[in-house]
Write a protein that holds these residues in place. Sequence first.
Motif: not given
Length: 295
Positions: A244-262
Amino acid sequence: MPRKTRLALLIFNSLLFAGAVPAADDLTPSRRLRVSDVFHQGEAVLFHDDFRSGRLDSWNFSENDQYELAKPTPERVSVVDAPGLAEGKMAVRMVVQRAPDSFRSEISLPSEKGFQERWYAVRLLIPDEWVFDPAKGDDIVMQWHGIPGNWRPTHPNLAISVANDRWFVRQHFGSPQDKPGRTKVELDEPVQRGVWSMWVIHAKWSPEDDGLLQIWKDGKLMMERTGPNVYGTIGVDYTPYFKTGIYHPEWHLDDERKLTAFEKEMPVATKKIVYVTGVTVGDARMTLEKISPKP
């Protein structure tokens, strides 16, 4: 600076800022509690924690991609006065700040061998300052996860999450080597900020047709499903472990595409906070009336 190098530096700096990467003189051994450390085997109530001790001795910790931590980062996981409850009531507060690859603050219980029938009760608060974000994915606030076997499953067997202002229940089961079974259910009631919700989950964990899942929220049956509800082809039989807690997958930046969008995003929410208390685990002898959290 090459983009991959920049990605690595951004992630490292965010982890360092968040306290997930300790300084050289602050390194401590890891730990992983086992069932025998925290469960009262043979009793109907296997586990209970209302956090009144102010300690988290019965829990494992995970932050971002780090597991088996010896202790949590206080800014991420801490025991505090339970907001809105009577004086003396305590809760664990879990926080995730928006930063590159800052996406998880969770506490968890150990997994059990074999497919056990279990009851779970949890009181959970989505606080007033929570920001509903219609553009982003789920925030998982409770999950029952699989352990690695001969194939590493990447999805929890059961997850309860918040997406915008709605509750969702997701399941993954069957064979992760092939295409696993998946279900997604939106619950009828919206998320209420600033109001403690009382959850009871009854699961007969099984990879066969005799599996059972029932979920009550605030005394109302929200979902009931029969059939398989765990992975059955990973070479080991186990009861999914509770997190239990917080897991927010949208902030898991495990590739460049996600980093660019972030980097380009104008964020709506910059911090995630939840409070949890009154966690109880019961065996098959438990009933809804006995385990239900009292108002």
